[in-house]
Design a protein around this motif. Structure first.
Motif, mmCIF file in Angstrom:
data_model
loop_
_atom_site.group_PDB
_atom_site.id
_atom_site.type_symbol
_atom_site.label_atom_id
_atom_site.label_comp_id
_atom_site.label_asym_id
_atom_site.label_seq_id
_atom_site.Cartn_x
_atom_site.Cartn_y
_atom_site.Cartn_z
ATOM 1 N N ARG A 58 0.828 -1.012 -0.011
ATOM 2 C CA ARG A 58 -0.165 -0.047 -0.083
ATOM 3 C C ARG A 58 0.765 1.163 -0.091
ATOM 4 N NH1 ARG A 58 -3.537 -0.231 -2.362
ATOM 5 N NH2 ARG A 58 -5.010 -1.371 -0.722
ATOM 6 N N TYR A 89 -11.941 10.641 2.056
ATOM 7 C CA TYR A 89 -12.659 9.184 1.306
ATOM 8 C C TYR A 89 -13.513 9.380 0.928
ATOM 9 C CZ TYR A 89 -11.945 11.241 6.162
ATOM 10 O OH TYR A 89 -11.436 12.114 8.091
ATOM 11 N N SER A 91 -16.642 7.342 -0.698
ATOM 12 C CA SER A 91 -17.945 6.626 -0.537
ATOM 13 C C SER A 91 -19.109 6.579 -1.694
ATOM 14 C CB SER A 91 -19.095 7.665 0.341
ATOM 15 O OG SER A 91 -17.582 7.753 1.096
ATOM 16 N N CYS A 92 -19.420 5.151 -1.109
ATOM 17 C CA CYS A 92 -20.573 4.675 -2.626
ATOM 18 C C CYS A 92 -21.498 5.626 -3.131
ATOM 19 C CB CYS A 92 -20.810 3.122 -2.247
ATOM 20 S SG CYS A 92 -22.305 3.447 -1.451
ATOM 21 N N ASN A 108 -19.207 1.072 1.543
ATOM 22 C CA ASN A 108 -17.966 0.363 0.914
ATOM 23 C C ASN A 108 -17.205 1.461 0.727
ATOM 24 O OD1 ASN A 108 -19.886 -1.290 0.138
ATOM 25 N ND2 ASN A 108 -21.113 -0.482 -0.613
ATOM 26 N N SER A 110 -13.970 3.988 1.001
ATOM 27 C CA SER A 110 -12.382 3.270 0.295
ATOM 28 C C SER A 110 -11.735 4.411 0.681
ATOM 29 C CB SER A 110 -12.324 2.738 -1.240
ATOM 30 O OG SER A 110 -10.937 2.699 -1.057
ATOM 31 N N HIS A 115 -7.824 2.167 2.072
ATOM 32 C CA HIS A 115 -7.775 0.933 0.953
ATOM 33 C C HIS A 115 -7.544 0.744 0.066
ATOM 34 C CE1 HIS A 115 -10.603 1.408 4.236
ATOM 35 N NE2 HIS A 115 -10.701 0.411 4.663
ATOM 36 N N GLN A 116 -7.161 1.593 -0.715
ATOM 37 C CA GLN A 116 -6.713 2.265 -1.404
ATOM 38 C C GLN A 116 -5.207 3.365 -1.916
ATOM 39 O OE1 GLN A 116 -10.111 4.433 -3.332
ATOM 40 N NE2 GLN A 116 -8.988 6.213 -4.452
#
Length: 341
Positions: A58, A89, A91-92, A108, A110, A115-116
């Motif tokens: 990462r 952040y 967000s979906c 969900n 990321s 997370h990325q």
């Protein structure tokens, strides 16, 4: 330039520089040239292998300030040359949390740098919805807007109002931000930390009273700060299980607790103590655009400043070789900012 220098956490305790392609902005994105990045507890715990929600390899870094160098299609509100901070952040906008306005805890989500891949690199592509204009904010301060927003969200979760009696446990960056923002909101704030150096920082820079939780007179001193009572509200920013399990003992009957720090493991406290106080217990995660906006207003008014938490500066080109000694094992570190050439 077609490639860029990138610092990658390949696995716990291993940071290496790599050359990677410079990103190209998709529609509704911009590419920024990184100017400054704050070092967060997340980056420290990720290095040591103790960060929840994490996988390797990462690129770390989510407290980001940069300058726009290219824009994607259908991007009319942002221009090359603008300085921006990043709301990291992603967000979906479809799940129940997002639809109820809680994009900070999207099912969900990321998070850049978690997370990325994040900002420990020379260039980064960012969705335009995650940008905050900061042309009038110094780059080192702009890199700290995100941690201040985390603090602002915890203060909002606690429902802090003028004259509330608040105990902040933990004088790391988030705890310092919580204390500063709650003070700006008119609360009566006391900060507890085991570190004498951090207590001095709170007293000198934030001009707030402090307590040492390890002092045998701690309970009496806490009552003394709050007119003979325990705290009405506690915000714990330690991420320390011993401190968090003890939080119920620090509030008066009818009081509330917000955990903004977290750890890998289970919370454990006395249920009778919890129930007899009719305790309100909440978690606080990330931040929303509302919190970022509040931080911007408080910075503009001079009520919060970078100096409230910033203690160290680092050079991106040499960070890998010094990370363990100057970041991980540096007991004087409160908040560090990485500067890019």
């Amino acid at each position: 330039m077609t490639t860029m220098k990138t610092l990658v956490c390949e696995q716990p305790t291993k940071l290496v520089y790599q050359r990677r392609p410079v990103p190209f902005p998709a529609a509704q994105e911009v590419v920024i040239k990184i100017i400054t990045v704050g070092i967060c507890g997340t980056d420290i715990h990720a290095w040591s292998g103790h960060q929840p929600f994490f996988s390797y390899p990462r690129v770390l870094g989510h407290e980001i300030c940069g300058e726009i160098v290219s824009v994607g299609n259908n991007t009319t509100d942002w221009q090359v040359g603008q300085r921006v901070a990043v709301m990291p952040y992603i967000s979906c906008h479809r799940c129940g949390a997002c639809q109820s306005g809680k994009t900070n805890c999207c099912e969900n989500i990321s998070v850049m740098g978690v997370h990325q891949d994040g900002g420990f690199c020379e260039y980064l592509s960012v969705p335009i919805g995650n940008l905050l204009a900061v042309d009038d904010v110094a780059p080192e301060a702009a890199a700290l807007i995100e941690p201040f927003a985390i603090s602002a969200h915890a203060v909002r979760r606690a429902g802090i109002a003028a004259d509330d009696q608040l105990l902040v446990v933990g004088a790391g960056p988030i705890g310092l931000g919580v204390a500063a923002i709650a003070k700006a909101d008119g609360a009566q704030v006391v900060v507890a930390d085991t570190s004498a150096e951090r207590r001095r920082h709170v007293e000198q820079v934030l001009q707030l009273p402090t307590l040492d939780p390890q002092d045998e007179r701690f309970d009496a001193a806490l009552h003394g700060q709050f007119d003979g009572k325990l705290a009405a509200k506690v915000i714990d920013a330690t991420g320390n299980p011993q401190a968090m399990n003890h939080a119920v003992d620090l509030i008066r009957h009818g009081g509330s607790i917000v955990f903004v720090g977290l750890f890998k493991g289970d919370l454990q406290f006395s249920d009778p103590e919890f129930h007899k106080k009719e305790t309100t217990l909440m978690g606080s995660r990330n931040a929303t655009s509302e919190d970022f906006a509040k931080v911007g207003r408080l910075m503009a008014a001079g009520k919060i400043t970078a100096q409230m938490m910033l203690s160290h500066h680092f050079d991106f080109d040499s960070l890998a070789e010094h990370y363990e000694a100057q970041v991980i094992n540096n007991r004087q570190l409160i908040k560090g900012v990485i500067h890019f050439q």
